[in-house]
Design a protein around this motif. Structure first.
Motif, PDB file in Angstrom:
ATOM      1  N   ASP A  15       0.826  -1.214   0.000  1.00 11.95           N
ATOM      2  CA  ASP A  15       0.000   0.000   0.000  1.00 11.95           C
ATOM      3  C   ASP A  15       0.855   1.257   0.000  1.00 11.95           C
ATOM      4  O   ASP A  15       0.569   2.220  -0.722  1.00 11.95           O
ATOM      5  N   GLN A  16       1.923   1.259   0.810  1.00 12.51           N
ATOM      6  CA  GLN A  16       2.810   2.427   0.871  1.00 12.51           C
ATOM      7  C   GLN A  16       3.502   2.641  -0.469  1.00 12.51           C
ATOM      8  O   GLN A  16       3.621   3.776  -0.950  1.00 12.51           O
ATOM      9  N   ALA A  17       3.962   1.555  -1.100  1.00  7.62           N
ATOM     10  CA  ALA A  17       4.638   1.667  -2.392  1.00  7.62           C
ATOM     11  C   ALA A  17       3.669   2.167  -3.459  1.00  7.62           C
ATOM     12  O   ALA A  17       4.013   3.012  -4.285  1.00  7.62           O
ATOM     13  N   ARG A  18       2.446   1.668  -3.408  1.00  7.67           N
ATOM     14  CA  ARG A  18       1.418   2.088  -4.363  1.00  7.67           C
ATOM     15  C   ARG A  18       1.118   3.577  -4.189  1.00  7.67           C
ATOM     16  O   ARG A  18       1.054   4.338  -5.155  1.00  7.67           O
TER      17      ARG A  18
ATOM     18  N   SER B 104       3.045   5.850  -2.834  1.00  9.96           N
ATOM     19  CA  SER B 104       4.229   6.616  -3.213  1.00  9.96           C
ATOM     20  C   SER B 104       4.335   6.731  -4.730  1.00  9.96           C
ATOM     21  O   SER B 104       4.651   7.791  -5.268  1.00  9.96           O
ATOM     22  N   SER B 105       4.029   5.646  -5.419  1.00 16.36           N
ATOM     23  CA  SER B 105       4.075   5.637  -6.875  1.00 16.36           C
ATOM     24  C   SER B 105       3.044   6.599  -7.461  1.00 16.36           C
ATOM     25  O   SER B 105       3.337   7.369  -8.384  1.00 16.36           O
ATOM     26  N   GLN B 106       1.831   6.579  -6.910  1.00 15.68           N
ATOM     27  CA  GLN B 106       0.775   7.475  -7.384  1.00 15.68           C
ATOM     28  C   GLN B 106       1.139   8.921  -7.100  1.00 15.68           C
ATOM     29  O   GLN B 106       0.883   9.814  -7.905  1.00 15.68           O
ATOM     30  N   HIS B 107       1.764   9.161  -5.940  1.00 13.76           N
ATOM     31  CA  HIS B 107       2.154  10.535  -5.575  1.00 13.76           C
ATOM     32  C   HIS B 107       3.234  11.059  -6.517  1.00 13.76           C
ATOM     33  O   HIS B 107       3.181  12.225  -6.910  1.00 13.76           O
ATOM     34  N   SER B 108       4.173  10.212  -6.903  1.00 19.02           N
ATOM     35  CA  SER B 108       5.266  10.670  -7.766  1.00 19.02           C
ATOM     36  C   SER B 108       4.814  10.883  -9.209  1.00 19.02           C
ATOM     37  O   SER B 108       5.448  11.600  -9.974  1.00 19.02           O
ATOM     38  N   GLN B 109       3.676  10.260  -9.632  1.00 20.06           N
ATOM     39  CA  GLN B 109       3.178  10.421 -10.971  1.00 20.06           C
ATOM     40  C   GLN B 109       2.345  11.678 -11.126  1.00 20.06           C
ATOM     41  O   GLN B 109       2.068  12.103 -12.238  1.00 20.06           O
ATOM     42  N   THR B 110       1.925  12.268  -9.978  1.00 19.43           N
ATOM     43  CA  THR B 110       1.097  13.477 -10.080  1.00 19.43           C
ATOM     44  C   THR B 110       1.907  14.743 -10.045  1.00 19.43           C
ATOM     45  O   THR B 110       3.016  14.811  -9.793  1.00 19.43           O
TER      46      THR B 110
END
Ligand code: SF4
Length: 89
Positions: free
Chosen positions: A78-81, A83-89
């Motif tokens: 969940d944390q990786a997901r 973090s990934s979504q945050h870095s794509q925005t």
């Protein structure tokens, strides 16, 4: 900050070699290893030491049973997901 117990050593059951108390009291940067009470109760008054040097929350966390590995794994996913979504925005 140096501690009077830092010179004490014992064989770590997890790492398989000698380790100082300094490592055990600060293994997670500012918090002690969760096995510190089991490992050190025979050499030092560990409960008193923890109460004098750590917050109630930290001590309560040490007393909590470890999470099942699957729960920890799902939290990491969940944390990786997130973090990934945050870095794509
Ligand atoms: S308290 Fe943790 S790091 Fe220290 S000896 Fe025990 S298991 Fe090893």
């Amino acid at each position: 900050m140096p501690d009077k117990y830092d010179v004490f050593e014992k064989r770590c059951p997890m790492l398989g070699h000698a380790i100082s108390f300094k490592y055990c009291r600060s293994v997670n940067s500012t918090t002690p290893c969760r096995k510190i009470m089991d490992c050190w109760f025979e050499q030092i008054p560990i409960r008193q030491y923890l109460e004098e040097n750590f917050s109630i929350e930290t001590i309560q966390n040490l007393l909590q049973p470890p999470k099942p590995k699957i729960v920890s794994l799902l939290e990491m996913i969940d944390q990786a997901r997130a973090s990934s979504q945050h870095s794509q925005t």
